[in-house]
Motif scaffolding. Structure first.
Motif, PDB file in Angstrom:
ATOM      1  N   ARG A 141       0.852  -1.314   0.027  1.00 59.16           N
ATOM      2  CA  ARG A 141       0.054  -0.035   0.044  1.00 59.16           C
ATOM      3  C   ARG A 141       0.983   1.442  -0.005  1.00 59.16           C
ATOM      4  N   TRP A 142       2.280   1.102   0.526  1.00 61.71           N
ATOM      5  CA  TRP A 142       3.071   2.324   0.578  1.00 61.71           C
ATOM      6  C   TRP A 142       4.300   1.813   0.444  1.00 61.71           C
ATOM      7  N   VAL A 143       5.085   3.082   0.346  1.00 59.19           N
ATOM      8  CA  VAL A 143       6.571   2.876   0.341  1.00 59.19           C
ATOM      9  C   VAL A 143       7.355   4.108   1.057  1.00 59.19           C
ATOM     10  N   GLU A 144       8.392   3.818   1.794  1.00 57.88           N
ATOM     11  CA  GLU A 144       9.175   4.987   2.255  1.00 57.88           C
ATOM     12  C   GLU A 144      10.525   4.790   1.934  1.00 57.88           C
ATOM     13  N   LEU A 145      11.237   5.723   1.487  1.00 58.88           N
ATOM     14  CA  LEU A 145      12.790   5.638   1.009  1.00 58.88           C
ATOM     15  C   LEU A 145      13.623   6.392   1.949  1.00 58.88           C
ATOM     16  N   ALA A 146      14.937   5.892   1.997  1.00 62.93           N
ATOM     17  CA  ALA A 146      15.862   6.711   2.698  1.00 62.93           C
ATOM     18  C   ALA A 146      17.279   6.572   2.235  1.00 62.93           C
ATOM     19  N   GLU A 147      17.906   7.625   2.126  1.00 62.36           N
ATOM     20  CA  GLU A 147      19.490   7.353   1.688  1.00 62.36           C
ATOM     21  C   GLU A 147      20.283   7.516   2.852  1.00 62.36           C
ATOM     22  N   PRO A 148      20.666   6.480   3.563  1.00 59.66           N
ATOM     23  CA  PRO A 148      21.144   6.324   5.034  1.00 59.66           C
ATOM     24  C   PRO A 148      22.565   7.206   4.981  1.00 59.66           C
ATOM     25  N   ILE A 149      23.426   7.564   4.066  1.00 62.83           N
ATOM     26  CA  ILE A 149      24.743   8.009   4.091  1.00 62.83           C
ATOM     27  C   ILE A 149      24.533   9.509   4.411  1.00 62.83           C
ATOM     28  N   HIS A 150      23.618  10.165   3.723  1.00 60.01           N
ATOM     29  CA  HIS A 150      23.421  11.705   4.113  1.00 60.01           C
ATOM     30  C   HIS A 150      22.180  12.035   4.748  1.00 60.01           C
ATOM     31  N   GLY A 151      21.416  10.861   5.265  1.00 51.82           N
ATOM     32  CA  GLY A 151      20.196  11.094   6.315  1.00 51.82           C
ATOM     33  C   GLY A 151      19.035  11.557   5.200  1.00 51.82           C
ATOM     34  N   ILE A 152      18.859  11.223   4.063  1.00 52.39           N
ATOM     35  CA  ILE A 152      17.841  11.686   3.263  1.00 52.39           C
ATOM     36  C   ILE A 152      16.769  10.956   3.382  1.00 52.39           C
ATOM     37  N   PRO A 155       8.989  11.344   1.634  1.00 53.21           N
ATOM     38  CA  PRO A 155       7.696  10.920   2.162  1.00 53.21           C
ATOM     39  C   PRO A 155       7.109   9.636   1.884  1.00 53.21           C
ATOM     40  N   ARG A 156       5.817   9.328   2.387  1.00 50.86           N
ATOM     41  CA  ARG A 156       5.378   8.085   2.379  1.00 50.86           C
ATOM     42  C   ARG A 156       4.768   8.127   0.901  1.00 50.86           C
ATOM     43  N   PHE A 157       4.920   7.180  -0.004  1.00 55.94           N
ATOM     44  CA  PHE A 157       4.312   7.212  -1.217  1.00 55.94           C
ATOM     45  C   PHE A 157       3.161   6.222  -1.390  1.00 55.94           C
ATOM     46  N   ALA A 158       2.229   6.383  -1.706  1.00 59.50           N
ATOM     47  CA  ALA A 158       1.072   5.517  -1.885  1.00 59.50           C
ATOM     48  C   ALA A 158       1.259   4.394  -3.142  1.00 59.50           C
ATOM     49  N   ILE A 159       0.801   3.394  -2.926  1.00 61.38           N
ATOM     50  CA  ILE A 159       1.075   2.214  -4.102  1.00 61.38           C
ATOM     51  C   ILE A 159      -0.414   1.774  -4.579  1.00 61.38           C
ATOM     52  N   LEU A 167       7.611   0.255 -10.221  1.00 62.93           N
ATOM     53  CA  LEU A 167       7.575   1.716  -9.557  1.00 62.93           C
ATOM     54  C   LEU A 167       9.124   2.225  -9.524  1.00 62.93           C
ATOM     55  N   THR A 168       9.014   3.433 -10.004  1.00 72.49           N
ATOM     56  CA  THR A 168      10.232   4.218 -10.045  1.00 72.49           C
ATOM     57  C   THR A 168      10.246   5.471  -9.334  1.00 72.49           C
ATOM     58  N   TYR A 169      11.321   5.627  -8.675  1.00 75.93           N
ATOM     59  CA  TYR A 169      11.383   6.789  -7.732  1.00 75.93           C
ATOM     60  C   TYR A 169      12.701   7.665  -8.367  1.00 75.93           C
ATOM     61  N   VAL A 170      12.737   8.902  -8.495  1.00 77.64           N
ATOM     62  CA  VAL A 170      14.101   9.582  -8.759  1.00 77.64           C
ATOM     63  C   VAL A 170      14.402  10.566  -7.538  1.00 77.64           C
ATOM     64  N   LEU A 171      15.776  10.142  -7.237  1.00 78.01           N
ATOM     65  CA  LEU A 171      16.441  10.996  -6.300  1.00 78.01           C
ATOM     66  C   LEU A 171      17.454  12.175  -7.067  1.00 78.01           C
ATOM     67  N   THR A 172      16.722  13.361  -6.819  1.00 78.01           N
ATOM     68  CA  THR A 172      17.487  14.762  -7.294  1.00 78.01           C
ATOM     69  C   THR A 172      18.438  15.057  -6.466  1.00 78.01           C
ATOM     70  N   PRO A 173      19.562  15.099  -6.717  1.00 76.26           N
ATOM     71  CA  PRO A 173      20.809  15.358  -5.605  1.00 76.26           C
ATOM     72  C   PRO A 173      20.598  16.852  -5.138  1.00 76.26           C
ATOM     73  N   ASN A 174      20.556  17.834  -6.190  1.00 78.12           N
ATOM     74  CA  ASN A 174      20.645  19.116  -5.639  1.00 78.12           C
ATOM     75  C   ASN A 174      21.843  19.599  -5.166  1.00 78.12           C
ATOM     76  N   ASP A 175      21.841  19.903  -3.732  1.00 81.11           N
ATOM     77  CA  ASP A 175      23.213  20.191  -3.115  1.00 81.11           C
ATOM     78  C   ASP A 175      23.530  19.008  -2.214  1.00 81.11           C
ATOM     79  N   LEU A 176      23.344  17.927  -2.671  1.00 83.95           N
ATOM     80  CA  LEU A 176      23.628  16.563  -1.751  1.00 83.95           C
ATOM     81  C   LEU A 176      25.195  16.835  -1.558  1.00 83.95           C
ATOM     82  N   GLY A 177      25.708  16.561  -0.276  1.00 82.65           N
ATOM     83  CA  GLY A 177      26.870  16.554   0.243  1.00 82.65           C
ATOM     84  C   GLY A 177      27.639  17.966   0.736  1.00 82.65           C
ATOM     85  N   THR A 178      26.497  19.007   0.790  1.00 81.50           N
ATOM     86  CA  THR A 178      26.754  20.240   1.259  1.00 81.50           C
ATOM     87  C   THR A 178      25.979  20.169   2.574  1.00 81.50           C
ATOM     88  N   VAL A 179      26.611  20.222   3.687  1.00 88.14           N
ATOM     89  CA  VAL A 179      25.684  20.164   5.174  1.00 88.14           C
ATOM     90  C   VAL A 179      25.109  21.675   5.386  1.00 88.14           C
TER      91      VAL A 179
END
Length: 209
Positions: A141-152, A155-159, A167-179
């Motif tokens: 019914r739902w899926v949650e994703l996490a990128e553990p290295i950077h703590g990302i 939200p909860r996506f309905a299935i 199901l495809t999900y896209v991780l847009t990095p933006n300023d990934l790595g900038t604290v």
């Protein structure tokens, strides 16, 4: 601790230099590197490398009551997860992909899938995705994703399997790595600065003025 720090600050002031200005290196193991530079103009630079984690930041630092507070400037834009395309497969009851915007698959993204009943299923992706076992007959019914290295975290996506079971999900990095330091505390302990942040307490040792 505050008393020790206060003595260090008084000593620096007597020498006519801004207190705590200088280069500090992370006190850690051989596989960890970190450096923090506090400049006399009130700006700082920070880098950290620990295994697969590489992060950095720059901005301004403020001294208040023997404590140093870091503020990243400009504020970084956080990485985001978003739902992508859906399709149908007969390979299994559910197939999950996490990709970069260029379409490359991402390995090591944690997921939690919830069902109509029972305990959720947890796992992580490979760059070729993840396929649910045919022995699983519950309806996801739902899926949650996490990128553990950077703590990302996502939200909860309905299935809705009526729309597709690939199901495809896209991780847009933006300023990934900038604290995003937004008032992160550095506590002065003798000639050391202890940073309090999500990775725990990081101790930086004074290297040079």
């Amino acid at each position: 601790r505050t008393a020790v720090c206060a003595l260090a600050l008084v000593g620096s002031a007597a020498l006519g230099e801004p207190p705590l200005v200088g280069k500090y290196r992370l006190s850690g193991g051989p596989d960890v590197f970190g450096e923090l530079v506090l400049k006399s103009d009130g700006t700082f630079q920070y880098v950290l490398g620990a295994g697969a984690l590489d992060e950095h930041a720059e901005g301004r630092w403020v001294l208040n009551n023997a404590m140093v507070w870091l503020y990243t400037a400009p504020r970084p834009k956080a990485a985001t997860f978003a739902a992508g395309l859906q399709s149908v497969t007969t390979e299994g009851p559910l197939k999950l992909f996490v990709k970069w915007p260029n379409g490359s698959g991402i390995a090591g993204v944690d997921f939690t899938i919830g069902f109509e009943s029972g305990e959720p299923e947890v796992g992580y992706t490979q760059n070729y995705g993840w396929t649910m076992s045919r022995d699983e007959h519950r309806i996801p019914r739902w899926v949650e994703l996490a990128e553990p290295i950077h703590g990302i975290k996502s939200p909860r996506f309905a299935i809705d399997l009526r729309a597709g079971n690939v199901l495809t999900y896209v991780l847009t990095p933006n300023d990934l790595g900038t604290v995003d330091f937004d008032g992160t505390l550095l506590e002065c302990v003798g000639d050391r600065l202890v940073m309090h942040q999500r990775l725990g307490n990081l101790t930086f040792v004074h290297a040079e003025p």
